[in-house]
Design an enzyme around this catalytic site. Structure first.
Site, mmCIF file in Angstrom:
data_model
loop_
_atom_site.group_PDB
_atom_site.id
_atom_site.type_symbol
_atom_site.label_atom_id
_atom_site.label_comp_id
_atom_site.label_asym_id
_atom_site.label_seq_id
_atom_site.Cartn_x
_atom_site.Cartn_y
_atom_site.Cartn_z
ATOM 1 N N GLU A 157 -2.085 1.362 -3.670
ATOM 2 C CA GLU A 157 -2.885 0.836 -2.961
ATOM 3 C C GLU A 157 -2.302 0.525 -1.577
ATOM 4 O O GLU A 157 -3.440 0.054 -0.615
ATOM 5 C CB GLU A 157 -4.513 -0.156 -4.020
ATOM 6 C CG GLU A 157 -3.295 -1.542 -4.221
ATOM 7 C CD GLU A 157 -4.537 -2.027 -4.957
ATOM 8 O OE1 GLU A 157 -5.620 -1.943 -5.131
ATOM 9 O OE2 GLU A 157 -4.031 -3.345 -5.023
ATOM 10 N N SER A 158 -0.869 0.339 -2.040
ATOM 11 C CA SER A 158 -0.670 0.095 -0.234
ATOM 12 C C SER A 158 -0.027 0.977 0.276
ATOM 13 O O SER A 158 0.185 0.916 2.323
ATOM 14 C CB SER A 158 1.263 -0.308 -1.081
ATOM 15 O OG SER A 158 1.838 0.342 -1.354
#
Lengths: 255, 291
Positions: free
Chosen positions: A51-52
């Site tokens: 999710e980065s």
């Protein structure tokens, strides 16, 4: 029972559940090691998405956070989070979302926000991060966590991420693209979900764990599959990969 | 450029977090700030511990890969020394909160929050129905910070700013903000930017100030320049559990250093050598010369 830790068993069982999966949205810590192990064993074609903002990560070392620079170097794509959440997750490209939980109920609903009341909690937890949208939009969700009567509870204090709500039919009626939780792996065993009721069912206990141990670590009257299995011991190769390549310093897996 | 009472976004998803800017805000003893970020981590814990903030707008709070943010938790769990107001989203909600602000939209729709408790504790998360067929979605309003700080690998003197690696939400935060401060590892010539326009995150027209501050993201990192200082993140867990130790750390490392340059020197060359990666060049692309 061989010489391995509860966390090693948890990681191995998590990895095995990923056989054949393609795109996996993964968090840091034990889920990350489980997916990395799967990539080297049962799911060589699996793509890691963080999710980065990384798709197709091939980290050369153990990442210590989901924003570690080693996830970017050599990855297929590094992108903005708008793109990641809009096109990849909400766009329907994610097969499996891996989530953790501080509290989980029998329908796979997850709390990662607070223990106690919201305004003055007993324990303030990290919150949703991307978990809420992963729980709704990933095709299916795997939950990986340590199990105790404090974490497997009759009623969660806060619903951060929806599982099967109060039953499978309730979830299905929502029309979300993700079908919700399908596998829960803990340090004690592996669970599936009853397709009719949406309730968790114990399918396997890990070596050395009894059904009574699991019941003692569950805050509700647990359903157990008629043909309860015992998880096969970790293989020498699985243990070697964890100990020598994936977590050589035992940062996550020790204990 | 940061005033008491401002809404401030020091963005960065693990990568390119301007600790230097956070420390300067602490040195200036600003008060009553609203701090925005998807992932309030150690620099926000330091700022909250130093008493500069009264509110957090966020989607995940923690010391990534390590554990909790203890200064923030003391404020939330025990109101010690004072309560801290929270406005809480999920990551995509926070992304949309900025994106609506950047795009001058009244809201950002997303397929999230269904059947969860988040809308109950944050009235800014509201159900809406699609005007095209009535499908339910949730909406978040625009976020327009007074100030956004973006740490970057490089910019030119006009503020044209380029980054590579994780790009997080820096672009959205910058375009949404009234004032934008860019903090860079290197100041480069305009030609360097113009030779690689795809790498530009924010053009100078949105930038109010460029600050040259090499290693200003430590203990976070700048891809290709220095690694994340994981040892510090682990140390912060111990320091932040004890308010006196936290105070002592601020006295020594923030109030005790006049500039980030002093802080960098204080860390020592050995630490910096450990954090320097070997090169992994991207090769180059041909944009073509179309005279």
């Amino acid at each position: 029972m061989g010489d391995f830790s509860k966390n090693e068993m948890l990681v191995v069982a998590g990895a095995r559940a990923l056989a054949g999966k393609r795109v996996c949205f993964v968090g840091i810590g034990l889920p990350n090691i489980a997916v990395a192990l799967a990539q080297r064993t049962v799911a060589p074609a699996i793509e890691l998405i963080y999710e980065s903002g990384v798709y197709g990560a091939r980290p050369a070392r153990l990442p210590l956070s989901i924003g570690d620079p080693c996830l970017v170097t050599g990855a297929t794509a590094a992108m903005s989070m708008v793109e990641l959440f809009s096109y990849y997750l909400q766009g329907g490209l994610v097969d499996v979302g891996f989530l953790g939980a501080a509290q989980l109920d029998r329908f796979g609903n997850i709390n990662t926000t607070v223990i106690g009341g919201y305004d003055r909690p007993k324990v303030r937890l990290p919150g949703s991060g991307g978990a809420c949208e992963i729980a709704i939009n990933a095709r299916e969700v795997f939950v990986l966590m340590r199990q105790s009567a404090r974490s497997f509870v009759e009623r969660i204090d806060f619903r951060t991420s929806p599982g099967n709500l109060g039953g499978a039919a309730l979830r299905a009626a929502q029309g979300w693209q993700g079908r919700g939780p399908s596998v829960v792996v803990t340090d004690l065993g592996r669970y599936g979900f009853d397709p009719d009721t949406g309730e968790m069912v114990l399918e396997a206990v890990h070596p050395g764990v009894t059904e009574a141990d699991v019941r003692a670590a569950t805050g509700w009257d647990l359903r157990v599959a008629g043909d309860l299995e015992v998880t096969p011991d970790p293989t020498d190769e699985e243990l070697r990969l964890i100990r020598e390549e994936l977590d050589p310093d035992g940062v996550y897996v020790k204990g | 450029m940061v005033r008491d009472g401002d809404t401030l976004a020091i963005e960065g998803f693990t990568h390119l977090i301007s600790f230097a800017a956070g420390h300067e805000v602490i040195r200036q003893r600003r008060r009553d700030l609203t701090l925005c970020r998807l992932t309030p981590d150690v620099v926000y814990d330091q700022m909250v511990g130093a008493g500069v903030a009264s509110k957090l707008v966020f989607s995940w709070m923690g010391n990534p890969g390590v554990g909790s943010l203890h200064a923030i938790r003391r404020r939330v769990e025990h109101h010690d020394p004072a309560p801290l107001e929270l406005e809480e989203y999920s990551h995509f909600g926070m992304v949309g909160h900025y994106a609506a602000g950047a795009a001058n939209l009244p809201f950002w729709p997303l397929r999230s929050y269904f059947e969860t408790d988040l809308p109950k504790v944050n009235p800014n998360i509201r159900p809406v129905t699609s005007p095209f067929g009535g499908e339910p979605v949730f909406a978040v309003p625009p976020l327009n910070p007074d100030v956004a700080v973006v740490h970057a690998q490089r910019a030119d003197a006009a503020g044209d700013t380029q980054i590579w690696g994780l790009t997080g939400c820096q672009k959205e935060a910058a375009f949404a903000a009234s004032r934008v401060i860019v903090v860079v590892e290197e100041l480069v010539a305009e030609e360097v930017v113009r030779a690689d326009p795809n790498r530009t995150l924010i053009p100078g027209i949105k930038v109010d100030a460029v600050v040259v501050c090499p290693r200003g993201a430590h203990p976070s990192y700048a891809q290709g320049y220095y690694d994340r200082d994981n040892r510090f993140y682990l140390e912060w867990d111990r320091i932040s559990r004890d308010p006196e130790a936290l105070e002592g750390w601020l006295d020594e490392w923030v109030h005790g250093t006049a500039t980030h340059e002093e802080y960098v020197e204080k860390l020592g060359t050995e630490r910096w050598a450990e954090l320097t990666p070997a090169p992994a060049l991207s090769g180059s692309v041909d944009y073509g010369d179309y005279r």
